[in-house]
Design an enzyme around this catalytic site. Structure first.
Site: not given
Length: 222
Positions: A96, A152, A156
């Site tokens: 993920h 992502e 992040h």
């Protein structure tokens, strides 16, 4: 064991980022059925081993997931429509993301952040990797078919202090290590059946010793 891409699951992602990942809140007698719920394992990482010197971040959470469970509730997703019983994500953990615990959306323009939070991931800048890394990411993170890699990185990866290549390549290596571990083998061997939280913890302890009880959190999300 796959995190959903919207709704309550996103709140779990944010909650994990705020936590120190000390202990699972799930009762030890709880039984998980990998193909009946979407679940997430979040593993606290001291630092990216291959890029420790380059990254200013000391603590990460590695989020791995189980794709078949996700696809039971989201069958129209591209990665679910293309899923087969022989594809890797049908019997191994999928990636993920890797979440620096220092923050999110570092240096991301306001319009890109708004697009990401609105789920408009296809409009986000493309993730550019070396060919071998890109090929591995397509296998290890089926959600790339829904532009999960762009999300992502935007939320992040931008806070890692690393290039996209130096961020994703070690992350994929960590996932491969988990899939080759006792924890990965325990889950893969029970696809379609049952596995208890105690079994998962015992398998992880063989791999990670003391840290298995302090730095791994298991979430089962219907």
């Amino acid at each position: 064991m796959r995190m959903l891409e919207s709704g309550p699951i996103e709140r779990h992602e944010r909650a994990i980022q705020r936590k120190t990942l000390e202990n699972s809140s799930m009762h030890s007698s709880l039984t998980l059925r990998p193909l009946a719920c979407a679940a997430l394992a979040a593993i606290a990482i001291a630092s990216l081993p291959a890029a420790h010197a380059a990254s200013p971040i000391e603590n990460y959470a590695l989020a791995i997931s189980w794709e078949p469970a996700f696809c039971m509730s989201k069958p129209d997703k591209p990665e679910c429509m293309s899923e087969t019983a022989s594809r890797q994500d049908a019997y191994m953990f999928s990636l993920h993301g890797l979440w620096p615990q220092s923050g999110s959306y570092c240096g991301v323009p306001a319009d890109q952040k708004a697009a990401d939070q609105a789920g408009e991931w296809s409009t986000l800048p493309e993730v550019v990797l070396e060919p071998d890394t890109e090929a591995a990411l397509q296998v290890d993170e089926p959600g790339t078919q829904s532009y999960l890699d762009r999300h992502e990185w935007t939320e992040h990866g931008t806070c890692s202090g690393l290039s996209q290549q130096d961020f994703f390549a070690p992350t994929l290596a960590m996932l491969d290590g988990i899939n080759a571990s006792n924890l990965g083998a325990t889950v893969s061997a029970n696809v379609g059946g049952y596995v208890t939280l105690s079994q998962l913890r015992a398998a992880a302890k063989l791999d990670y010793g003391y840290w298995a009880s302090t730095d791994i959190e298991y979430l089962c999300i219907n």
